[in-house]
Design an enzyme around this catalytic site. Structure first.
Site, PDB file in Angstrom:
ATOM      1  N   SER A  95       0.823  -1.204   0.000  1.00 38.82           N
ATOM      2  CA  SER A  95       0.000   0.000   0.000  1.00 38.82           C
ATOM      3  C   SER A  95       0.865   1.265   0.000  1.00 38.82           C
ATOM      4  CB  SER A  95      -0.955  -0.036   1.199  1.00 38.82           C
ATOM      5  OG  SER A  95      -1.959   0.933   1.084  1.00 38.82           O
ATOM      6  N   ASP A 224      -9.603  -5.232  -4.556  1.00 34.64           N
ATOM      7  CA  ASP A 224      -9.030  -4.238  -3.650  1.00 34.64           C
ATOM      8  C   ASP A 224      -9.947  -3.028  -3.612  1.00 34.64           C
ATOM      9  OD1 ASP A 224      -7.478  -2.194  -2.431  1.00 34.64           O
ATOM     10  OD2 ASP A 224      -5.623  -3.152  -3.070  1.00 34.64           O
ATOM     11  N   HIS A 253      -7.493  -5.710  -0.253  1.00 35.21           N
ATOM     12  CA  HIS A 253      -6.296  -4.896  -0.059  1.00 35.21           C
ATOM     13  C   HIS A 253      -5.408  -5.485   1.026  1.00 35.21           C
ATOM     14  CE1 HIS A 253      -3.859  -1.310  -0.363  1.00 35.21           C
ATOM     15  NE2 HIS A 253      -3.974  -1.077   0.925  1.00 35.21           N
TER      16      HIS A 253
END
Length: 273
Positions: A95, A224, A253
């Site tokens: 991320s 995601d 995610h």
């Protein structure tokens, strides 16, 4: 617990396990190096030196008010790697950490970085603009900032549901995962949590990706809900010279459960290739 102090006086906490070629792991927002506990053991067991650290403002590192941006994140990582005198390094970022390791490799990693891996990474840029019409509207990120300021405790509990895909029909929800997400999130300094939203959403890393001259694995779940596949990984793969795109059907995610198990096998295969 090992700490390193940067040239700016920022104390960075890190965990260092195993021996062999070094793998350095950068976590997502609003987490800490605890998010990589499974990988620290798995990679050390596989014969690597696995290192995970808490970004400034996060976890057990200094509760910073300033410097909560991608340039400082990458510079902190560079100083940590230089302090540990790591070479032939594999850098992995999830991320926000994906943006951090890409910027580090592009601007500081020459001669040290062997491979780059992003998982649900934020590059090239998330926010919607005239130049990026498919991006996420700024109002979404304003909502995140408002949630952090208004009631971050409840906000992190709510965010964990979409982060791990527990809000999908038929999903096997883990109360423990939700609570651990909340636990890590509540360790973030409020100013750092707030400013990091701009860092992960508005930092344009197009040129960082173009400049990479080492192999990069771009891993991303196609469900995601936090960093959409089409505006991140599918754009990034077209910008890099030596890229491999791996899409995980149905994966969220957050790195969790069967997705985590397959991802870790694929990471080890990519490093060894």
């Amino acid at each position: 617990m090992p700490y390193f102090t940067t040239s700016e006086g920022i104390q960075l906490y890190y965990s260092d396990q195993g021996a062999g070629q070094p793998i350095v792991l950068s976590h997502g927002w609003p987490l800490s190096s605890d998010a990589w506990q499974v990988e620290l053991k798995a990679f050390a067991d596989a014969g690597y030196r696995a290192i995970a650290y808490d970004r400034r403002g996060h976890g057990r590192s200094s509760s910073t008010y300033t410097g909560n941006d991608m340039d400082h994140y990458a510079a902190d990582l560079a100083e940590l790697i230089e302090h540990l005198d790591l070479e032939d390094v594999v850098v992995i970022g999830h991320s926000t950490g994906g943006g951090e390791v890409v910027r580090y490799a592009a601007r500081h990693g020459a001669g040290r970085v062997a491979k780059v891996i992003t998982v649900g990474g934020v590059p090239p840029i998330m926010v919607k603009s005239d130049a990026n019409p498919e991006g996420t509207p700024l109002e979404v990120f304003d909502g995140i900032r408002n949630g952090v300021l208004t009631d971050r405790s409840q906000f992190f509990l709510d965010l964990a549901e979409s982060f791990y895909g527990f809000n999908r029909d038929g999903a096997a929800r883990s109360e423990g995962a939700v609570r651990d997400f909340w636990r890590q999130g509540m360790l973030v300094n409020l100013a750092a949590a707030y400013d990091c939203v701009k860092a992960f959403s508005e930092t344009d890393q197009t040129e960082d990706l173009k400049s990479l001259d080492v192999p990069i694995l771009i891993a991303h779940g196609d469900d995601d809900q936090i960093v959409p596949l089409a505006d991140a990984a599918q754009k990034s793969i077209g910008l890099v010279k030596h890229g491999t795109l791996k899409v995980y059907p149905g994966a969220p995610h957050g790195i969790f459960s069967a997705y985590q198990q397959q991802l870790d096998r694929d990471i080890l295969d990519f490093i060894a290739s």
